[in-house]
Design an enzyme around this catalytic site. Structure first.
Site, PDB file in Angstrom:
ATOM      1  CB  SER A 238      -0.898   0.006   1.235  1.00  0.00           C
ATOM      2  OG  SER A 238      -0.107   0.091   2.419  1.00  0.00           O
ATOM      3  CE  LYS A 239      -2.236   6.434  -2.731  1.00  0.00           C
ATOM      4  NZ  LYS A 239      -3.127   7.619  -2.728  1.00  0.00           N
ATOM      5  NE  ARG A 240      -0.235  -0.040   6.001  1.00  0.00           N
ATOM      6  CZ  ARG A 240       0.348  -1.066   6.612  1.00  0.00           C
ATOM      7  NH1 ARG A 240       1.481  -0.894   7.240  1.00  0.00           N
ATOM      8  NH2 ARG A 240      -0.220  -2.265   6.576  1.00  0.00           N
ATOM      9  CG  HIS A 241       3.603  -1.502   2.810  1.00  0.00           C
ATOM     10  ND1 HIS A 241       2.353  -2.033   2.582  1.00  0.00           N
ATOM     11  CD2 HIS A 241       3.909  -1.797   4.093  1.00  0.00           C
ATOM     12  CE1 HIS A 241       1.939  -2.637   3.676  1.00  0.00           C
ATOM     13  NE2 HIS A 241       2.862  -2.507   4.606  1.00  0.00           N
TER      14      HIS A 241
END
Length: 461
Positions: A238-241
């Site tokens: 995801s974006k946090r990754h």
């Protein structure tokens, strides 16, 4: 057989690293075998497709250096072709009009679910002869009802689907617009695609597409469905990754070859080798060597690889990628020798081009940003007096290069019975504004005689 691969993203979201890895694998497979690589924009979902997403795809592929031999093609520019093929299929009986309403389909699925059956279209319009007045029909593909489809997947091995489990796919909506799965089939056939390399989330589409290709008289291509990329915690990326636009990596200062090197190793390996040039990847990669298991994204490993590429690449090759970062800081980019010298000086102490540009501002401007704490600590009255004398020694140098500068500073320190650091650190603060820079002799050599002496003028700092 000449290999033809394609990268066919949908511009309904920004191109991120999962898509880039698919593009890379397709590009490498074509380049390894002297084949052709095609870029195709699958923009049939006109409500969700955006011009911004298209630009990221095209600009991202250009930045990465994944050059296509053909394209970009756009599916929205091929609607006449799709409609012509649908007419041919209706005439041949491999497709038919379906007049079922939304309510009928919902009731059909509810009844199937109640019977614990797999919800699917039951083919009730397959043999309908007469149209239903006032109802614009969809067009469905007449999927075979018996036998099997065997996907000889180059990554997963043989995957078998029973035709009885595959329903009749809609290939044109009631407004006449073709659907994604159908457009893909026509494009792959028309463009002579021999190898379809894509994410394993497409596996369930493959038997239907193979049946349509067969119905159109084409031999299906070879398929390779690559596993997804997971976050470091094992969850979906995801974006946090790091599942951000590929151009975000350019903005953060990654080299394209470093990013590609990192991505090729997510699911593929060649012994214990970690660092690959683009040429090595082309020579060694084969899609059949890709692992079945998902791979985890590791941002620290990517950062390490980026610095490895910074240190190994020719400075002239790195310079073209450093210039945009200098420009974003309002710094000049026309002094090639200075830029390459800065790269050599900074590449072992910075991990990204963004970091390199920020740490190197004082090389490119006469306006030095002095750190107040560094000035207070290192530019004492005694240090300032010492720098006045040192400036005279440096001004008298016959040759302005790192060895001559180092010798002058070393001799001066010996005369004062001081360690080299006691001279170098005040000097560093005076010329750079802070306490961190490349070795002081290298720093002064890059700055040049005139700018160094100007920054050591009494009263400058």
């Amino acid at each position: 057989m000449s290999i033809v691969t394609r990268f066919a993203p949908s511009p309904t979201g920004l191109l991120h690293i999962g898509g880039v890895r698919t593009a890379l694998f397709s590009w490498l497979q074509a380049r390894r075998h002297g084949g052709k690589f095609i870029l195709r924009i699958e923009d049939t979902d006109r409500e969700r497709s955006t011009d911004a997403a298209v630009r990221v795809i095209v600009d991202g592929m250009h930045w990465l250096g994944l050059d296509s031999d053909e394209g970009p093609y756009y599916q929205t520019q091929r609607f006449d072709r799709y409609r012509a093929v649908i007419r041919e299929m209706l005439a041949a009986g491999t497709a038919y009009h379906c007049y079922c309403s939304k309510e009928e389909l919902e009731q059909m699925r509810a009844e199937q679910t109640a019977r614990k059956e797999k919800p699917r279209y039951d083919g009730r319009c397959r043999d309908r002869q007469a149209p239903v007045a006032g109802v614009p029909p969809v067009v469905r593909f007449r999927n075979p009802t018996d036998g099997e489809v065997v996907v000889k997947d180059l990554v997963h091995g043989d995957i078998v689907f029973r035709n009885a489990e595959l329903d009749d796919l809609i290939i044109a909506r009631s407004d006449g617009t073709p659907t994604y799965n159908f457009c893909v089939v026509v494009d792959d056939a028309d463009m002579g695609i021999t190898h379809v390399i894509r994410g394993d989330d497409h596996i369930n589409n493959t038997p239907r597409q193979m049946n349509m290709l067969t119905a159109l008289g084409h031999v299906p291509p070879a398929y390779a469905h690559v596993p997804m990329i997971l976050g470091p915690d094992g969850a979906k990326l995801s974006k946090r990754h790091g599942a951000v636009s590929v151009l975000q990596y350019e903005e953060e200062g990654y080299l394209p070859d470093a990013l590609l090197n990192y991505l090729v190793r997510l699911g593929w390996s060649h012994g214990d080798q970690e660092i690959f040039t683009r040429e090595e990847m082309i020579a060694l990669f084969d899609i059949g060597d890709v692992n079945k298991a998902a791979s985890a994204f590791n941002p620290e490993k990517l950062l390490w690889l980026n610095q490895q590429h910074l240190m190994r690449a020719r400075p002239s090759a790195v310079a073209r990628y450093l210039k945009p970062h200098l420009a974003r800081l309002g710094l000049p980019t026309d002094n090639e020798a200075l830029i390459e010298g800065v790269i050599v000086a900074q590449r072992e102490r910075t991990k990204t081009l963004k970091e390199m540009a920020l740490a190197s501002r004082f090389f490119f401007t006469d306006a030095v940003d002095y750190d107040a704490k560094a000035v207070a600590k290192h530019l004492t009255a005694d240090a300032r007096a010492m720098l006045v004398t040192l400036r005279e020694r440096l001004a008298a140098l016959a040759t302005w290069d790192a060895p001559a500068i180092h010798a002058a500073i070393e001799t001066f320190a010996a005369e004062l019975a001081l360690g080299l650091g006691k001279i170098a650190q005040p000097l560093r603060v005076a010329v750079s504004g802070g306490t961190v820079s490349p070795p002081i002799d290298q720093t002064l050599a890059l700055l040049g005689r005139a700018r160094t002496l100007a920054r050591l003028e009494p009263g400058r700092y």
